[in-house]
Design a protein around this motif. Sequence first.
Motif, PDB file in Angstrom:
ATOM      1  N   THR A 224      40.425 -74.074 104.507  1.00 25.38           N
ATOM      2  CA  THR A 224      40.695 -72.698 105.382  1.00 25.38           C
ATOM      3  C   THR A 224      40.230 -71.678 104.458  1.00 25.38           C
ATOM      4  OG1 THR A 224      42.453 -73.511 106.629  1.00 25.38           O
ATOM      5  CG2 THR A 224      42.317 -71.218 106.538  1.00 25.38           C
ATOM      6  N   TYR A 233      30.985 -67.615 111.664  1.00 25.17           N
ATOM      7  CA  TYR A 233      30.608 -68.828 111.743  1.00 25.17           C
ATOM      8  C   TYR A 233      29.409 -69.069 111.031  1.00 25.17           C
ATOM      9  CZ  TYR A 233      33.346 -68.090 116.201  1.00 25.17           C
ATOM     10  OH  TYR A 233      34.456 -67.937 116.709  1.00 25.17           O
ATOM     11  N   GLN A 236      31.444 -70.482 108.030  1.00 28.12           N
ATOM     12  CA  GLN A 236      31.724 -71.752 108.308  1.00 28.12           C
ATOM     13  C   GLN A 236      30.549 -72.639 108.045  1.00 28.12           C
ATOM     14  OE1 GLN A 236      32.437 -72.809 112.458  1.00 28.12           O
ATOM     15  NE2 GLN A 236      34.054 -74.105 112.047  1.00 28.12           N
ATOM     16  N   LEU A 247      31.662 -79.294 110.184  1.00 30.98           N
ATOM     17  CA  LEU A 247      32.190 -78.023 110.330  1.00 30.98           C
ATOM     18  C   LEU A 247      33.584 -77.929 111.061  1.00 30.98           C
ATOM     19  CD1 LEU A 247      29.161 -76.667 112.760  1.00 30.98           C
ATOM     20  CD2 LEU A 247      29.735 -75.775 110.473  1.00 30.98           C
ATOM     21  N   VAL A 250      36.074 -77.143 108.325  1.00 30.80           N
ATOM     22  CA  VAL A 250      36.042 -75.819 107.871  1.00 30.80           C
ATOM     23  C   VAL A 250      36.806 -74.953 108.915  1.00 30.80           C
ATOM     24  CG1 VAL A 250      34.899 -74.097 106.636  1.00 30.80           C
ATOM     25  CG2 VAL A 250      34.516 -76.154 106.295  1.00 30.80           C
ATOM     26  N   ARG A 251      37.582 -74.291 108.438  1.00 28.75           N
ATOM     27  CA  ARG A 251      38.349 -73.116 109.481  1.00 28.75           C
ATOM     28  C   ARG A 251      38.164 -71.647 108.518  1.00 28.75           C
ATOM     29  NH1 ARG A 251      44.828 -72.530 110.781  1.00 28.75           N
ATOM     30  NH2 ARG A 251      44.604 -70.725 112.142  1.00 28.75           N
ATOM     31  N   VAL A 252      37.743 -70.825 109.355  1.00 28.27           N
ATOM     32  CA  VAL A 252      37.370 -69.527 108.907  1.00 28.27           C
ATOM     33  C   VAL A 252      38.205 -68.507 109.570  1.00 28.27           C
ATOM     34  CG1 VAL A 252      35.610 -67.862 108.278  1.00 28.27           C
ATOM     35  CG2 VAL A 252      35.081 -70.079 108.217  1.00 28.27           C
ATOM     36  N   THR A 531      37.762 -69.158 113.703  1.00 24.72           N
ATOM     37  CA  THR A 531      36.908 -70.490 114.225  1.00 24.72           C
ATOM     38  C   THR A 531      37.489 -71.444 114.864  1.00 24.72           C
ATOM     39  OG1 THR A 531      36.578 -71.445 112.033  1.00 24.72           O
ATOM     40  CG2 THR A 531      35.202 -69.561 112.617  1.00 24.72           C
TER      41      THR A 531
END
Length: 785
Positions: A224, A233, A236, A247, A250-252, A531
């Motif tokens: 994160t 994005y 990310q 993808l 991965v948290r943004v 995201t």
Amino acid sequence: MSDRDDAGGVMRVDSPAVGSPATRVDADEKVTGRALYVDDLTFPEMLHAALVYPGCTHARLLAIHTDEALGTPGVSAVVTATDIPGENQVGVLSSCPDQPLLPHDTIRYSGDAVAIVVAGTGALAREAAGSVRVDVDELPGTFDAVEAMVPGAPNVHPEREDDEDKGLVGNVFLRERVRKGDVEAGFSEADIVVERTFRTHHQEHSYLEPLGAIAVPDDRGPMTIYGTMQCPYYVQKAVATVLGVPLSDVRVIQTVTGGGFGGKEDAPSEICACAAVAAAKTGRPVKLVYTREEDFERSSKRHPMTVTYRLGATVDGTFTAAQIRIVADAGAYSTLTPIVVFRATAHATGPYDIPNVSIDAYGVYTNRQTTGAFRGFGQPQTIFAGESVVDEIACALGIDPIEIRLRNGLAVGKRTATNHLLDESVGLPETLRIARERSGWDGKREAFATDEGRVRRGIGVGSIYYGVSLGARGLAIDGSGAHVEVGHDGSVRVAIGGTEMGQGLLTVLAQIVADSLGAPMDAIHIDHVDTSLVPDSGPSVASRTTLMSGNAVLDAVAKLKEAMAPVAAELLGLTDGDVEFGAGRVGTGDRSLDRSVSFAELAAECRARNVDTVADGWYKAPVTTFDEDGQGNAYAVYSFATQVAEVEVDLETGAVTLLRMTAVHDVGKVLNPVTLEGQIQGGVLQGAGMALYEKMKTEGGRIATPDFATYILPTSVDVPEIEAAFVEEPYSKGPFGAKGVGETPAMPGGAAIANAVAHATGVRFQELPLTAEYVKLALVEGSCR
């Protein structure tokens, strides 16, 4: 307001939210200090990172000696290119993969970092970073884009293959062109032809909050990222690339962001990726926040450009042909240069109907700071050139500068340089007329021309047009999503893909939701971007966010109303088509019947009946085109603006004082006059900075003005009187008719100020900024009227 319903049913004519000066929804938390920026956040066992800079501008990287740093108590790790688990690449555009996160063999500018030191505190990490020794073999550098195009210039990216057929040789990695009509025939028809070459320099974004990021690993795999950014994005994708993960891993989450202006479009991918690889190696959260000096060094800048502008006109002032050459300094890596140069090319003729056009534009590598997105996105540089030449032709022909713009300006039924036939929402003529009236143009133009003595006054004008959103070169990613939930208590939660960075987006979207869904403003909460909640919605740039996120929200709202309207109809004894949502109530549009329930009551009833009150929305931009000759509908719609500047010039010192700016902008529809005026005020001052003050000086590729003590910005005492006015030429596909306005306030001012100084002095200037030293030198070499 029109009676068109953007979200189903019949729209209230007396719309209570859209168009009103609603208070910013994030104002209270910001003025009370409750807003949490990335550097305010902390996590258990969090480490801190610092970067190692060799400081050279072009060199082969031979060795990195980390033993001393690793032996320092409290240092957890040192990360180099060999530690990156995925691909060592953070370039924003997949078409130009030329930017490693950490160089492994070549240093290309002074901001290249070759290692990341991770320690228990930021101070310790920075101290240990200073102990890392780097062996290099320095190489010759190239520090001017025009010189870098010359055969034999030091090659910044020798690994690239030349494409001689396209003219992409050596440091030239990009070329755009426009061909419309027969430019030589057009010049042969002209009674006057003016050709000049103009230069602009780096401009720093100067946002309040420097770049920063925190990466938090998870034992189950996902990473994160928390950070200050415009484009989650992009981040990310960059983090997933360097970690070598999907993808979905991965948290943004965008934190409260203290300004962007384009500077937090591409650069956050680097800092977030640095934090991520450090967190992946240590298994602990890692924070990396730049100092102001680092931010100056590492963040992208406005592109320096050299623009040669040739314009022909007949004796009555009708433009016949334009020939333009643009050279853009990309710096060490391409970053967003392809998109910036595309926009600069498509708009280079300015907002004028010119039948014969030839434009060639180049992106060129140098060993200087990277350049990327900046408010206006490549246009302020070409606007300065074009509007200066337009004024020079007007003066030579004895035609008023506003009049010549009215004669040649774009209007419905006219065509842009890319041959786009405009069929709606073209407010340029009205912006010119209003600017003329509000500024007192006619009287001041005549009065100032008679000034004598040491201090002379001048008044000048600049007009622009701006393609809203990403246009033909960005069509593949020009979509946006929204997620809207209505709680059983009538509260509304909205998640969007566009980011708030100080421009007032959250407030405007709350107003759009309030009017379209009928919920009270104080019941609506707009989240910062996550995201994991909304699909990839592209970047928050190019004045696209109100248009794209607004339409995505309206799409979601239409689905919610479709679900909720039958419940309201049954409660009130109406048909579905008679149900109207607005002003916190839902009921009949016939007020004489007085049959309605509160929005909260309807939400509770929907919950009691298990009606789904959650909806996702999506909006994709209309199709746009741009062929190999630069012909097509490059953008779906354009915003227009005219600004008038009034100045005083001290002939003895060269000092220019900006007295007044009149800014008139076609925005389609005013959604919130207060936030809109704030955009105008800030943009005007940013344009004035480019025109009069801001010049990032470099020496051999190294920044000589690395902080606010040496890089000159306009301050509160430099703020002129600013009058803003709005033209509403609705766009049929915009939310409530609105178009984007984020970029345009910063765009015409530089040209208007330069034209005002020329009016005051009789001397034409071909470089920005107009510092006192530069103006004085030009006055000595030239002659004052």
